[in-house]
Design an enzyme around this catalytic site. Sequence first.
Site, PDB file in Angstrom:
ATOM      1  N   HIS A  79       0.831  -1.202   0.000  1.00  0.00           N
ATOM      2  CA  HIS A  79       0.000   0.000   0.000  1.00  0.00           C
ATOM      3  C   HIS A  79       0.871   1.260   0.000  1.00  0.00           C
ATOM      4  CE1 HIS A  79      -3.765   2.223   1.114  1.00  0.00           C
ATOM      5  NE2 HIS A  79      -2.870   3.081   1.574  1.00  0.00           N
ATOM      6  N   GLU A  80       1.789   1.332   0.948  1.00  0.00           N
ATOM      7  CA  GLU A  80       2.635   2.529   1.045  1.00  0.00           C
ATOM      8  C   GLU A  80       3.556   2.649  -0.165  1.00  0.00           C
ATOM      9  OE1 GLU A  80       1.728   4.684   3.070  1.00  0.00           O
ATOM     10  OE2 GLU A  80       0.482   3.389   4.329  1.00  0.00           O
TER      11      GLU A  80
ATOM     12  N   HIS B 234       1.800   4.472  -2.857  1.00  0.00           N
ATOM     13  CA  HIS B 234       1.949   5.929  -2.713  1.00  0.00           C
ATOM     14  C   HIS B 234       3.364   6.349  -3.136  1.00  0.00           C
ATOM     15  CE1 HIS B 234      -1.857   6.725  -0.744  1.00  0.00           C
ATOM     16  NE2 HIS B 234      -1.621   5.880   0.246  1.00  0.00           N
TER      17      HIS B 234
ATOM     18  N   GLU C 106      -4.790   7.565  -3.257  1.00  0.00           N
ATOM     19  CA  GLU C 106      -5.273   6.315  -2.679  1.00  0.00           C
ATOM     20  C   GLU C 106      -5.542   5.277  -3.771  1.00  0.00           C
ATOM     21  OE1 GLU C 106      -5.096   6.133   0.493  1.00  0.00           O
ATOM     22  OE2 GLU C 106      -6.197   4.321   1.010  1.00  0.00           O
TER      23      GLU C 106
END
Lengths: 492, 492
Positions: free
Chosen positions: B257-258, B261, B287
């Site tokens: 997830h990170e 980003h 997101e």
Amino acid sequence: MSTALETLKSRLADVNALHSAVALMDWDQQTYMPHGGADARAIHTSTLSRMAHEMFVADETQKALQGATPEGPDDEALLRVVKRDLELATKLPSKLVEEKTRLASVAHEEWVKARAENDYASFAPTLARMFEIAKEEADHLGYTDDPYDALLNQYEEGGTAKDVRAMFDAIRGPQVELVKAIGGQPKVDDSILYGDWEEAKQREFTLMLIKEVGFDLERGRQDTAPHPFCTGWSIGDTRLTTRFKPYIGSAIFGSMHEAGHGVYEQGSPEKWDLTPLAGGVSLGVHESQSRLWENIVGRSLPFWKRFFPQLAEKFPVLSGLGAEGYYRLINKVEPSLIRVEADEVTYNLHVMVRFEIESAMLKGELDVKSLPDAWNAKYEEYLGITPPSDADGCLQDVHWSQGSIGYFPTYTMGNLLSYQFWTKLQEDLGDTDALIEGGEFGKILGWLRDNIYVKGRSMPPKDLVQHVTGRPMDAKPYLDGLKEKYSDLYGL
Amino acid sequence: MSTALETLKSRLADVNALHSAVALMDWDQQTYMPHGGADARAIHTSTLSRMAHEMFVADETQKALQGATPEGPDDEALLRVVKRDLELATKLPSKLVEEKTRLASVAHEEWVKARAENDYASFAPTLARMFEIAKEEADHLGYTDDPYDALLNQYEEGGTAKDVRAMFDAIRGPQVELVKAIGGQPKVDDSILYGDWEEAKQREFTLMLIKEVGFDLERGRQDTAPHPFCTGWSIGDTRLTTRFKPYIGSAIFGSMHEAGHGVYEQGSPEKWDLTPLAGGVSLGVHESQSRLWENIVGRSLPFWKRFFPQLAEKFPVLSGLGAEGYYRLINKVEPSLIRVEADEVTYNLHVMVRFEIESAMLKGELDVKSLPDAWNAKYEEYLGITPPSDADGCLQDVHWSQGSIGYFPTYTMGNLLSYQFWTKLQEDLGDTDALIEGGEFGKILGWLRDNIYVKGRSMPPKDLVQHVTGRPMDAKPYLDGLKEKYSDLYGL
């Protein structure tokens, strides 16, 4: 309506926040920053440094300082310190500061290359300009006797070339003599201290040591960096770095050294936190604390009577040495070429060479062309060895390439002051060997805190030395201390 | 003489340096800062934030913006973005901003306590004031239809409550239905995924994964923090954090997830580095990238066909599952109470509850006293479960206590957009399963970079979605994607 004093304090708080940001960016760059962050980091730190400088020297700060009425001795000390800092910050024309900054960045690259290629000639013209700038700086800062005074005063308030000469005159003879006497004794073989020491175990051991001597890890930490340093943001956050090398002493004594700086910062009074009165008073006094913990405590026999068993448990190959054997090896004295690797006895001789050369250069008594020869001659005279190359000689230190001229003597001041403070501490506390062997470092640290750290920057360094020891800086305790320790070690 | 445009850019560079300092201080506080540094850190970050805000909204910036003449499309985009940021920054009276900041700090403490003691009533008055402030903010920011529009627009340029309602109306029925259908199937037992997983091995594995998918560790790093996040200072320095929990998926999918980003930030054009055009365009689009890498890539079968063998090698207890078995377990769907632990299918239902409640609160249709009942009723309606306590219900999220009202829908926008972008990517690249299983993440990342990342903040998010996919945000790809994946997994 704010008073001038309130306005001044508020501006100083803004400047403090900016300096803190730059300090964190520097710490981060030397510890964790990924390679790719360098360009942006350079832009950010130079921008914030410029903003801090602009805000500090601005008319509003000057006016607030002039109009401020102190409300007690703390304010008086604050105004004195700020006045000094502001004078130093404004006396240098920004054009000169800018040229020096630009030159330093070029000079650093050239120095790295020149050292790698042992090519002093390629670096000489830049070095010449750097010394010219230093002379111009001295002229702008002002001095009575010697341009060196103006430069040294930036690092060590009130320090003069005359003091420095007296200091070196006092130690030159006895130190050279001691080195020679040791040279006449059988050589110490410390090869067992070199090896492929497991990093994690070194880290655990050094963390244990610095914690035991009183570095508070709730208010600090230790990381790895190419060159060890100590930095901080508040009495609640003071950070050390260390590095791991094949010599087992590197991380240990490097950690003790930086922890010495660290406990000084952590011992600063809370009431002055984040103000110009916080922290250590001068480079010389700061260095006295790092050297005290590194050498007087860390390289002592009682220290290793206490901690050798734990070292040997981590590194069983050393266990045969015993505390006494280990103590002998870590105090091996041998004239060597490189200052940062020098032992306690020969260290100041390296500093002396540098001071004499930079002092002569500033006065025009020596030119850059003759520098390597002068360097080598002094190494032969003081240490009895001749550098085989300029890379191992006059090109070894980074300082002059950065424009740090007039700074080297603070290392020797630190050495002398460490013994001078220690002698007074012994008078007050009694049997320090027993304290060290018993692990009662809190008593030692308590004395240093109550007598030195608690003063922050409120007294000029010379006043502090007088106040704590009842006399000005003095070589005797240092010479006596070295003589006693090494006569015993080498059977002189 | 500088042009107005040059003056503007120079001021923006100073503001950027200040924001960078605050971001580094925040990163450091969440990763390495010793406990004792907190007080000084709060002073430093608030001081630097104030300076950045003052410098940004100053008359000089406003005048430079008004007088600036763009020299090309990049400048036009810059002026548009700065105009928007400046309007938002100046419309809110500083008195209100100050009250909110102060209240948020009190509210956070109260919220922590209220949650721990399951005592909603003690938190309610503060929450009521926070919602009043949100209404005042909306009034200052201005809106036509709905106060929610003004708040959401701060997080998602051009986003409106009407869009959000349409989005939730489109997904509410199909999502609730899908959850019910899955609920009728046999339960999945994923207890094998819980254990005492060795942290160092988790770190190695997740570092390998994020590197494989294209996060550049020469221009970034990963550390440990209590709450995972992504932050950065330049395209050369973007940092992730992760955390290690008993559930094996926590670090893995948190890291993916990170990293999603992170690759967005790393893919920003170099020419805009350190300017307001750099980085991701909005929370929703940001997101979409984290969810794309976490869910669409990271929770896919081909991904685990590729990486399961390496996972099983590190954690042999899992090896019996095989890639397919593991894939089944990590995609277990089960209505649960806590949003941050929700699976992909139920996640938006949690968001919907929050949006509907904050929207009704802002309009005065719901008061703080009735909030817990409204919350529980909606959980029963959408997820079929009733929170046994407010601590597991309306007190679970930190957001409202911080004053982040109007922010939750961006999570669901991200989910929808991730599938919408992915559908277009599949049209262009073909067999993405083969790309993933073959480890050809560079092709996927290349498409995202060329179509999304390369735009930085130069286009408003709605324009970007239209530009990339040829249509506005649309729930269909998301609903189709979920239905296909979970029908197959649960044999519906």
